[in-house]
Write a protein that holds these residues in place. Sequence first.
Motif, PDB file in Angstrom:
ATOM      1  N   LYS A 152      -1.874   7.270  -9.082  1.00  0.00           N
ATOM      2  CA  LYS A 152      -0.643   7.218  -8.284  1.00  0.00           C
ATOM      3  C   LYS A 152      -0.910   7.468  -6.806  1.00  0.00           C
ATOM      4  CE  LYS A 152       2.976   9.412  -9.673  1.00  0.00           C
ATOM      5  NZ  LYS A 152       3.826  10.502 -10.220  1.00  0.00           N
ATOM      6  N   ALA A 153      -2.137   7.847  -6.456  1.00  0.00           N
ATOM      7  CA  ALA A 153      -2.460   8.200  -5.067  1.00  0.00           C
ATOM      8  C   ALA A 153      -2.121   7.100  -4.063  1.00  0.00           C
ATOM      9  CB  ALA A 153      -3.933   8.599  -4.959  1.00  0.00           C
ATOM     10  N   PRO A 154      -2.445   5.813  -4.325  1.00  0.00           N
ATOM     11  CA  PRO A 154      -2.068   4.773  -3.355  1.00  0.00           C
ATOM     12  C   PRO A 154      -0.563   4.720  -3.107  1.00  0.00           C
ATOM     13  CG  PRO A 154      -3.726   3.938  -4.867  1.00  0.00           C
ATOM     14  CD  PRO A 154      -3.280   5.264  -5.413  1.00  0.00           C
ATOM     15  N   HIS A 155       0.227   4.859  -4.186  1.00  0.00           N
ATOM     16  CA  HIS A 155       1.681   4.806  -4.026  1.00  0.00           C
ATOM     17  C   HIS A 155       2.181   6.032  -3.257  1.00  0.00           C
ATOM     18  CE1 HIS A 155       5.463   2.927  -5.034  1.00  0.00           C
ATOM     19  NE2 HIS A 155       5.968   4.096  -5.415  1.00  0.00           N
ATOM     20  N   LEU A 156       1.608   7.216  -3.540  1.00  0.00           N
ATOM     21  CA  LEU A 156       2.021   8.428  -2.820  1.00  0.00           C
ATOM     22  C   LEU A 156       1.639   8.346  -1.343  1.00  0.00           C
ATOM     23  CD1 LEU A 156       1.037  11.165  -5.444  1.00  0.00           C
ATOM     24  CD2 LEU A 156       3.342  10.337  -4.870  1.00  0.00           C
ATOM     25  N   SER A 157       0.511   7.685  -1.051  1.00  0.00           N
ATOM     26  CA  SER A 157       0.120   7.548   0.355  1.00  0.00           C
ATOM     27  C   SER A 157       1.104   6.647   1.097  1.00  0.00           C
ATOM     28  CB  SER A 157      -1.305   6.996   0.470  1.00  0.00           C
ATOM     29  OG  SER A 157      -1.347   5.607   0.232  1.00  0.00           O
ATOM     30  N   ASP A 195       3.404   1.401 -14.031  1.00  0.00           N
ATOM     31  CA  ASP A 195       4.282   1.575 -12.869  1.00  0.00           C
ATOM     32  C   ASP A 195       3.589   1.139 -11.582  1.00  0.00           C
ATOM     33  OD1 ASP A 195       6.333   2.519 -14.447  1.00  0.00           O
ATOM     34  OD2 ASP A 195       5.856   4.632 -14.114  1.00  0.00           O
ATOM     35  N   ALA A 196       2.292   1.456 -11.464  1.00  0.00           N
ATOM     36  CA  ALA A 196       1.552   1.079 -10.262  1.00  0.00           C
ATOM     37  C   ALA A 196       1.481  -0.441 -10.116  1.00  0.00           C
ATOM     38  CB  ALA A 196       0.144   1.672 -10.307  1.00  0.00           C
ATOM     39  N   HIS A 204      -1.663  -4.645  -6.934  1.00  0.00           N
ATOM     40  CA  HIS A 204      -3.025  -4.532  -7.450  1.00  0.00           C
ATOM     41  C   HIS A 204      -3.594  -5.929  -7.707  1.00  0.00           C
ATOM     42  CE1 HIS A 204      -1.773  -0.431  -7.912  1.00  0.00           C
ATOM     43  NE2 HIS A 204      -2.863  -0.064  -8.567  1.00  0.00           N
ATOM     44  N   LEU A 205      -4.807  -6.153  -7.283  1.00  0.00           N
ATOM     45  CA  LEU A 205      -5.541  -7.377  -7.596  1.00  0.00           C
ATOM     46  C   LEU A 205      -6.641  -6.999  -8.578  1.00  0.00           C
ATOM     47  CD1 LEU A 205      -4.292  -7.826  -4.658  1.00  0.00           C
ATOM     48  CD2 LEU A 205      -6.010  -9.614  -4.417  1.00  0.00           C
TER      49      LEU A 205
END
Length: 575
Positions: A152-157, A195-196, A204-205
């Motif tokens: 989830k880190a990319p979404h939180l960033s 979810d991501a 995401h690719l």
Amino acid sequence: MPFKTISENYFMGRAQELQSLSRIASEAAIGTAASIFLSGQTGAGKTELLRRLFADLFHKHEDAAPFFYTVNPALISARDLSNDYLSSFMRQRLAFQQKDLSLALADELSVEDLMRLAEKLDSNWAVDILGRYLQARRAGTDPEKLFLSAIKAPHLSYFGTGVPVVVMIDNFHSIRGLYRSALEDSDDLWMLFEDALRSGHTPHLLTGSRHKLDEMFFEKTSFGSSLELVYLSGLDNSASLRLLSLFHDDSAVKTDDEHWAHFIDLFNGNPSYIKTFSQAARRHGRNLAENDLWKIYFREITSGKIYTTWMSRLKACVPELELRKASIELLRHLSRHSVSGLSDLAKTISVTRQDIDDIVDKYISRPALPSLSISRQDFHSILKAFRAHGIVEKTHSTFRLAEDRVMSDFINALYSREVLDEPLDSIEEAFIRDKAKHSEEVNVPSFKLTIPAAPRAEIIAVKALEQIARNYNVSAEITAKLQAALIDLFVSVVKQEDHGNGSFQLKFECSKETFKMEIKTPDKRLIPPASFESISDDHLHMIRKYVDDIRFEETKDYSKIILTKNLTEKVESPG
């Protein structure tokens, strides 16, 4: 490592694909980006394309931060992969923020090191993400929750900075093997990506084994409904020839362009094959005739890098030494037949059509091939492994070898050597002779015709056949047989309902020895007859009575039936 790309000069023929994928950054900025499943033949350049996208977004864009991650299959515990995934993301995200690529390369930085760096840079968003993760890890949080925290880190960033993230994950299928705390407790942690994958701000690719990802996204879950599917085809002939020429510009390799053309066709735009073959040719450093090039290629598929690559895959699929010869014969038959299952495959390796158990028993006990014993369970395990490694494909109703002529050449040479126990020099001699004959056949004139897929289309086809056969002085008797076969084929195999606005593509080719007819339709209007079940016994008997060979081919774009007649009379080219 996403930052190590091939020279700009050698990255060609992908400008359109790169431009198309680059748009995902602006789409992510407004929250409308869709995640992408990028598939393609092994060696087509999927990983390199993602590396180029990373470099393009990192250096030329401000509206989205890139993150590239290759799943290491050695990291099989959720805890280990969580640490690696999070630290990789934070290094790259902070590197983008600071525009300092060296930070992204600092693999030695631990999560704790990154926490101190984020505090020093006053990056509160990063401090918050890393702090929560470290707290959860110290508290002995369940591995599933720790893994979810990492991905989830990319979404939180994005929430912390307002800057979207384009996440690129290579070898994604390897995540499927993660376990929580025991090896048997695995196979579903990857579902936490749901979810991501659906976030329009953090698209995401994904690349990886097409079979495994198909199974993950479309069979086990419905994730595929939210993914955009992109197939990376091979380079076109022009780009392939330019790439081949670049590899030889600084070497002493000299040959006619027409000789390269045969290999451009053979490699089907696969950059990996082009590079490997070019490097092998450069080692000779002299003027090369066509036979020299074929000898170089033969050594590549029997002892060179191509051989090593494919052998490693076969060994990974079939680790049991005693089953390898049997598996080679299975692949050999799949290279010549599309089959609908175990019983259909048995038909290709047995002259009888008895019950499947009897056929398998006969196959196991064949005295000529005593080492090829294989059980039903072994067979299915091998096929499953071949599919996972992209060697065998399964359509709706058939198994077939993946469309890769280099792989087919490798399998045929391996079959001759390992199963038939032929000496290598004899195999090479036959191989070169066959390729030389094929090169001559490539230059055989052909006539192409497109006709509407409408009722009585066979009438147009047979009239065209009559004119073309007359042009090549084919006897009236042979022409009549070819026309009869063509009519029976249209009547029994080609669907006559729902014609729509489609069309059939016909190709007629006449050499000194054979007359060949191909009927192809891009919308798969031909019924796939794996064993010609769709043709009645009467029609099948009649078609085979008129011609000497019937062959069926199917790809993702079209279906094709090929009829071949051996000519018994002298055929002269028109003056």
